[in-house]
Design an enzyme around this catalytic site. Sequence first.
Site, PDB file in Angstrom:
ATOM      1  N   SER A   1      -2.989  -2.565   6.025  1.00 47.27           N
ATOM      2  CA  SER A   1      -4.330  -2.912   6.501  1.00 47.27           C
ATOM      3  C   SER A   1      -5.432  -2.050   5.887  1.00 47.27           C
ATOM      4  O   SER A   1      -5.175  -1.119   5.141  1.00 47.27           O
ATOM      5  CB  SER A   1      -4.366  -2.818   8.023  1.00 47.27           C
ATOM      6  OG  SER A   1      -4.039  -1.521   8.435  1.00 47.27           O
TER       7      SER A   1
ATOM      8  N   GLU B   1       6.847   0.408  12.055  1.00 46.19           N
ATOM      9  CA  GLU B   1       5.558   0.458  11.378  1.00 46.19           C
ATOM     10  C   GLU B   1       4.450   0.481  12.426  1.00 46.19           C
ATOM     11  O   GLU B   1       4.658   0.078  13.549  1.00 46.19           O
ATOM     12  CB  GLU B   1       5.368  -0.803  10.516  1.00 46.19           C
ATOM     13  CG  GLU B   1       6.437  -1.048   9.478  1.00 46.19           C
ATOM     14  CD  GLU B   1       6.504   0.051   8.445  1.00 46.19           C
ATOM     15  OE1 GLU B   1       5.442   0.612   8.116  1.00 46.19           O
ATOM     16  OE2 GLU B   1       7.601   0.354   7.969  1.00 46.19           O
ATOM     17  N   GLY B   2       3.305   0.943  11.994  1.00 50.55           N
ATOM     18  CA  GLY B   2       2.122   0.767  12.844  1.00 50.55           C
ATOM     19  C   GLY B   2       1.657   2.017  13.565  1.00 50.55           C
ATOM     20  O   GLY B   2       0.689   1.980  14.321  1.00 50.55           O
TER      21      GLY B   2
ATOM     22  N   ARG C   1       0.856  -1.197   0.000  1.00 47.54           N
ATOM     23  CA  ARG C   1       0.000   0.000   0.000  1.00 47.54           C
ATOM     24  C   ARG C   1       0.885   1.238   0.000  1.00 47.54           C
ATOM     25  O   ARG C   1       1.714   1.412   0.879  1.00 47.54           O
ATOM     26  CB  ARG C   1      -0.924   0.026   1.215  1.00 47.54           C
ATOM     27  CG  ARG C   1      -2.146   0.962   1.022  1.00 47.54           C
ATOM     28  CD  ARG C   1      -2.963   1.136   2.300  1.00 47.54           C
ATOM     29  NE  ARG C   1      -2.213   1.911   3.261  1.00 47.54           N
ATOM     30  CZ  ARG C   1      -2.236   1.707   4.581  1.00 47.54           C
ATOM     31  NH1 ARG C   1      -2.968   0.744   5.097  1.00 47.54           N
ATOM     32  NH2 ARG C   1      -1.509   2.448   5.387  1.00 47.54           N
TER      33      ARG C   1
ATOM     34  N   ASN D   1       4.102   0.694   2.247  1.00 46.05           N
ATOM     35  CA  ASN D   1       4.051  -0.430   3.187  1.00 46.05           C
ATOM     36  C   ASN D   1       4.193  -1.741   2.441  1.00 46.05           C
ATOM     37  O   ASN D   1       3.442  -2.010   1.507  1.00 46.05           O
ATOM     38  CB  ASN D   1       2.704  -0.431   3.912  1.00 46.05           C
ATOM     39  CG  ASN D   1       2.460   0.865   4.671  1.00 46.05           C
ATOM     40  OD1 ASN D   1       2.988   1.064   5.755  1.00 46.05           O
ATOM     41  ND2 ASN D   1       1.671   1.759   4.089  1.00 46.05           N
TER      42      ASN D   1
ATOM     43  N   LYS E   1      11.820   2.514   6.171  1.00 41.87           N
ATOM     44  CA  LYS E   1      11.802   3.941   5.813  1.00 41.87           C
ATOM     45  C   LYS E   1      13.162   4.376   5.264  1.00 41.87           C
ATOM     46  O   LYS E   1      13.264   5.294   4.451  1.00 41.87           O
ATOM     47  CB  LYS E   1      11.350   4.754   7.008  1.00 41.87           C
ATOM     48  CG  LYS E   1       9.922   4.324   7.359  1.00 41.87           C
ATOM     49  CD  LYS E   1       9.154   5.198   8.234  1.00 41.87           C
ATOM     50  CE  LYS E   1       7.660   4.910   8.195  1.00 41.87           C
ATOM     51  NZ  LYS E   1       7.209   3.637   8.755  1.00 41.87           N
TER      52      LYS E   1
ATOM     53  N   LYS F   1      11.632  10.009  11.549  1.00 44.22           N
ATOM     54  CA  LYS F   1      11.018   8.674  11.611  1.00 44.22           C
ATOM     55  C   LYS F   1      12.044   7.579  11.911  1.00 44.22           C
ATOM     56  O   LYS F   1      13.065   7.497  11.239  1.00 44.22           O
ATOM     57  CB  LYS F   1      10.361   8.334  10.262  1.00 44.22           C
ATOM     58  CG  LYS F   1       9.285   9.293   9.823  1.00 44.22           C
ATOM     59  CD  LYS F   1       8.586   8.764   8.579  1.00 44.22           C
ATOM     60  CE  LYS F   1       7.550   9.752   8.085  1.00 44.22           C
ATOM     61  NZ  LYS F   1       6.834   9.223   6.901  1.00 44.22           N
TER      62      LYS F   1
ATOM     63  N   GLU G   1       4.640   7.029   2.625  1.00 50.05           N
ATOM     64  CA  GLU G   1       5.458   5.820   2.768  1.00 50.05           C
ATOM     65  C   GLU G   1       4.890   4.739   1.877  1.00 50.05           C
ATOM     66  O   GLU G   1       3.761   4.850   1.383  1.00 50.05           O
ATOM     67  CB  GLU G   1       5.477   5.328   4.224  1.00 50.05           C
ATOM     68  CG  GLU G   1       4.117   4.910   4.739  1.00 50.05           C
ATOM     69  CD  GLU G   1       4.185   4.019   5.978  1.00 50.05           C
ATOM     70  OE1 GLU G   1       5.255   3.464   6.292  1.00 50.05           O
ATOM     71  OE2 GLU G   1       3.138   3.857   6.622  1.00 50.05           O
TER      72      GLU G   1
ATOM     73  N   ARG H   1      -8.053   7.487   4.591  1.00 51.96           N
ATOM     74  CA  ARG H   1      -8.119   7.653   6.048  1.00 51.96           C
ATOM     75  C   ARG H   1      -8.153   9.145   6.340  1.00 51.96           C
ATOM     76  O   ARG H   1      -7.402   9.905   5.725  1.00 51.96           O
ATOM     77  CB  ARG H   1      -6.875   7.075   6.718  1.00 51.96           C
ATOM     78  CG  ARG H   1      -6.996   5.625   7.081  1.00 51.96           C
ATOM     79  CD  ARG H   1      -5.698   5.111   7.649  1.00 51.96           C
ATOM     80  NE  ARG H   1      -4.589   5.404   6.761  1.00 51.96           N
ATOM     81  CZ  ARG H   1      -3.307   5.217   7.076  1.00 51.96           C
ATOM     82  NH1 ARG H   1      -2.981   4.767   8.263  1.00 51.96           N
ATOM     83  NH2 ARG H   1      -2.372   5.485   6.201  1.00 51.96           N
TER      84      ARG H   1
HETATM   85  P1  ADP Z   1       3.784   4.453  10.071  1.00 49.38           P
HETATM   86  O1  ADP Z   1       4.672   3.390   9.545  1.00 49.38           O
HETATM   87  O2  ADP Z   1       3.778   4.540  11.542  1.00 49.38           O
HETATM   88  O3  ADP Z   1       2.419   4.396   9.460  1.00 49.38           O
HETATM   89  P2  ADP Z   1       4.117   6.912   8.517  1.00 49.38           P
HETATM   90  O4  ADP Z   1       5.349   7.259   7.790  1.00 49.38           O
HETATM   91  O5  ADP Z   1       2.966   6.487   7.684  1.00 49.38           O
HETATM   92  O6  ADP Z   1       4.476   5.817   9.614  1.00 49.38           O
HETATM   93  O7  ADP Z   1       3.685   8.147   9.398  1.00 49.38           O
HETATM   94  C1  ADP Z   1       2.518   8.133  10.217  1.00 49.38           C
HETATM   95  C2  ADP Z   1       1.635   9.332   9.933  1.00 49.38           C
HETATM   96  O8  ADP Z   1       2.373  10.540  10.134  1.00 49.38           O
HETATM   97  C3  ADP Z   1       1.120   9.427   8.512  1.00 49.38           C
HETATM   98  O9  ADP Z   1      -0.050   8.659   8.348  1.00 49.38           O
HETATM   99  C4  ADP Z   1       0.881  10.917   8.357  1.00 49.38           C
HETATM  100  O10 ADP Z   1      -0.364  11.291   8.954  1.00 49.38           O
HETATM  101  C5  ADP Z   1       2.000  11.516   9.193  1.00 49.38           C
HETATM  102  N1  ADP Z   1       3.166  11.811   8.320  1.00 49.38           N
HETATM  103  C6  ADP Z   1       4.187  10.985   8.038  1.00 49.38           C
HETATM  104  N2  ADP Z   1       5.072  11.562   7.205  1.00 49.38           N
HETATM  105  C7  ADP Z   1       4.606  12.786   6.926  1.00 49.38           C
HETATM  106  C8  ADP Z   1       5.073  13.891   6.130  1.00 49.38           C
HETATM  107  N3  ADP Z   1       6.212  13.820   5.455  1.00 49.38           N
HETATM  108  N4  ADP Z   1       4.327  15.011   6.099  1.00 49.38           N
HETATM  109  C9  ADP Z   1       3.167  15.096   6.804  1.00 49.38           C
HETATM  110  N5  ADP Z   1       2.679  14.106   7.572  1.00 49.38           N
HETATM  111  C10 ADP Z   1       3.380  12.960   7.648  1.00 49.38           C
HETATM  112 MG    MG Z   2       1.744   4.864   7.594  1.00 50.01          MG
END
Ligand code: ADP
Ligand code: MG
Length: 493
Positions: free
Chosen positions: A159, A385-386, A133, A154, A323, A381, A152, A469
Amino acid sequence: MSTILNAATYPPTLTKEETANLAIALRDWSLSQGLIIRAPTETNAADEASMHVPLTLHPSPFPKNLFDQALGLQTVFNELYAKVADDYEFLTEITKELAGVDDFMSDLWKLYLEVDEISGGVPAQPLTLGLFRSDYLLHTTSTAEPSIRQVELNTISASFGGLSSRAADCHRFLRKSGLYGTAAGSEFLKDENMPVNPSARGLARGLGVAHNAYGVKDSIVLFVVQQRERNAFDQRWLEYYLLEDFGVVSVRASLEDIAEFGELDSITQELRYKGRHVAVVYYRAGYTPTDYTSPATWEARKKMELSKAIKCPSLATHFAGAKKVQQVLIDELVLAKFVPDADVRGQLRTTFVDILPLDDTELGKKARTLIETCPEKYVLKPQREGGGNNVYREKIPGYLKALKDETLWRGYILMELIEPPQDVRNAIIRAGKVTEGNVISELGVFGCVLWDSKSHEIKQNFEAGWLLRTKFADSEEGGVAAGFGSIDSVLLI
Ligand code: ADP
Ligand code: MG
């Protein structure tokens, strides 16, 4: 200039009574049609109790051209990440460095090396299945049209494909029932702007295709799940469609269960669970350190990795979703190695924002300066994950300084913040309670890819629906089960 429907035009205003009726209809449709999640309690009674999934009252607007762009890119991202997973040297270099500073990556890496050694570098199963995803936020500036930017990609346990189809159906039902009223803004709520979302059947098809490729009649798909998983119904929908569309039976088991009841035939490398031949191992657990509650759970993963069951994903594919890999792929030369076509590369790169390492390289030094001068533009970051693991804006410098040792910084990436439109409104209903506010939506596009790691041949590659979402604009993260966000569907504009 924003082409997103803003608060002045959408969603249509509802009276208090209309909102209450809508909320009741949404709740009851969800409960009766399986748009549900387990109730949040630690007691056994929770197994019997479920509630509607947090959902937006209206579908949130999303520009149709950008939606089409995201869907169109999915097979390209599928192929890219399959190639990354197959590049032993590339992944070794990255993962070795991470293993030095991150305990979980280190444990996964040790397992990878051990499996590689036992199998003499020739995996028992050349085929790998990816149910990926790719997640995007809309990016807006005062001068440019909105664009999509990748948050990102996945590669493990992506999910909400099961429930996402239902969310679109629910909003379509509410519209058809006339419950959205006739106030200004309701004219956007048309059937043709509210597409049916094929994600549940699409992901089931991915599992079905892999099962067919394995080619053993009456073998099963093993869903590796977390104990007390609240999001079990999202997974159940894939199980039901897999049975309906492919006649394939799934069995759910935790890593603990597999430690106890999983068997690896040392001659044929067949995996059996409670005596049943496993064709495909589908991980909806194992992506986070807390899933490994004992050494036996690591042994369970090893058993599966050594087997000739098709893994979704393999350990290498799990690593490809780190990441750190996303950060390294920002470099045009690195990307060119995997995507030789400059046009295609350009299409991928339009969705990237800058991501920097925190190491001793020139880029790493630049990142250090940026953290000091403008942390408000970045998110930090770790390799997790999660949800709930990131560090935002001004908190970044203090967080890094509090780490016991600067070498640990290498386990993190520094990502430019995407700037979604701030003037979109919606309401989220959670446990029956409706809350209105400004919202931000994240689009995820599902993709299925089945490939042969030995011949590098891609056997199947298709886009498999989407997820929207939505969270309130004042919350940094959008975890649905964690209580920050909600599921949504798209209103194409
Ligand atoms: P995870 O693996 O925990 O899902 P993500 O990289 O998806 O990690 O980050 C979690 C959330 O943080 C994302 O769903 C988004 O809402 C926010 N986020 C992550 N990266 C960015 C970014 N570069 N700019 C704005 N919001 C972000
Ligand atoms: Mg995410």
